[in-house]
Design a protein around this motif. Sequence first.
Motif, PDB file in Angstrom:
ATOM      1  N   HIS A   8      -7.347  -0.807  -5.147  1.00 11.34           N
ATOM      2  CA  HIS A   8      -8.788  -1.506  -4.512  1.00 11.34           C
ATOM      3  C   HIS A   8     -10.177  -2.118  -5.425  1.00 11.34           C
ATOM      4  O   HIS A   8      -9.065  -2.222  -6.468  1.00 11.34           O
ATOM      5  N   GLU A  42     -11.094   6.341  -3.765  1.00  7.86           N
ATOM      6  CA  GLU A  42      -9.882   5.974  -3.424  1.00  7.86           C
ATOM      7  C   GLU A  42     -10.082   4.953  -5.056  1.00  7.86           C
ATOM      8  O   GLU A  42      -9.554   4.748  -6.747  1.00  7.86           O
ATOM      9  N   HIS A  94      -1.931   4.128  -6.523  1.00  8.07           N
ATOM     10  CA  HIS A  94      -2.717   4.085  -5.298  1.00  8.07           C
ATOM     11  C   HIS A  94      -2.934   5.592  -5.130  1.00  8.07           C
ATOM     12  O   HIS A  94      -2.491   6.326  -5.672  1.00  8.07           O
ATOM     13  N   LEU A  95      -3.948   6.163  -3.840  1.00  9.46           N
ATOM     14  CA  LEU A  95      -3.868   7.145  -3.640  1.00  9.46           C
ATOM     15  C   LEU A  95      -3.333   7.482  -1.993  1.00  9.46           C
ATOM     16  O   LEU A  95      -4.267   6.456  -1.153  1.00  9.46           O
TER      17      LEU A  95
HETATM   18 ZN   LIG Z   1      -4.471   2.429  -1.244  1.00 15.11          ZN
END
Ligand SMILES: [Zn+2]
Length: 275
Positions: free
Chosen positions: A105, A121, A174-175
């Motif tokens: 992101h 995030e 990523h989260l």
């Molecule tokens: Zn993500």
Amino acid sequence: MSIGLSRKVAYSSWMETSPATIVLELYDVQSNTNWITQLKSATGIADVSWQQTESDVVQARIQLAQAQHLGYRIGYVGKRLQLIITRKAAHTHLHDLTVAIDAGHGGSNTGARGVKSGVLEKDYTLLFAKALNRLLQKKGVKTIMIRDSDTAIDNKDRLLMLQPQQPDVLISFHLNSSSRPTARGTSTYYRHTAFRPLTQHILNELLEIDGLPEFGNIGSFNFQLVQPTDYPSCLVEVAFLSNEEDEQLILNEHFREKLVHKVYEGLLHWVKSLK
Ligand SMILES: [Zn+2]
């Protein structure tokens, strides 16, 4: 390896494991070759064979000399179809490799949101990416940071940016997030089964962190950053921003340092496993 053709034709290719083999299919072709030259100087390749599998399909099987796939590129040079296979040097160390680090992101693409804190995030993937970058540089490992500030970059552009730099391995942070608030834990993802060992080594290390449960090692995952066959890659979904306990971990700087240290150890174990 290259194949001479009288015209450019459509093809597809994929990797198989045990033994590590690249399979290449050419469409709308009839082979007029009845021998094959195996060169001792092509040290990355154990064996090449081909057959006309259908009246208009030729399949070539390229068995690698090494046990694990490290990636390949394929494309036309004029009318020759060229396959460039990454092979391992005799004693590869992590500091011989270039690690690309992707912070998921960024900019207007904010990603998930922390269930209690409301953190984004995109900000925390960047913290994990920067922490891994610092650690790898301290250990003498070359790195490429896909982004190191709060900018929106398409996943396609991230891959295009990496192409000329040809990293040896990619880690994407990523989260996770779920509509089910109890869903929690850490997970690693691969697209190509041939690259699964990297994601297993990293997950094994992550699971040594106290209080971090397993969400799993997940395959065939259709995420653009892990699509290329050029180099092994691993998507790390650190934990769930939608779960309160996981969120507390993500917000904790000591946890983030521990986590990237475990990713580093996973990389080390994976490199050792390449022999
Ligand atoms: Zn993500």
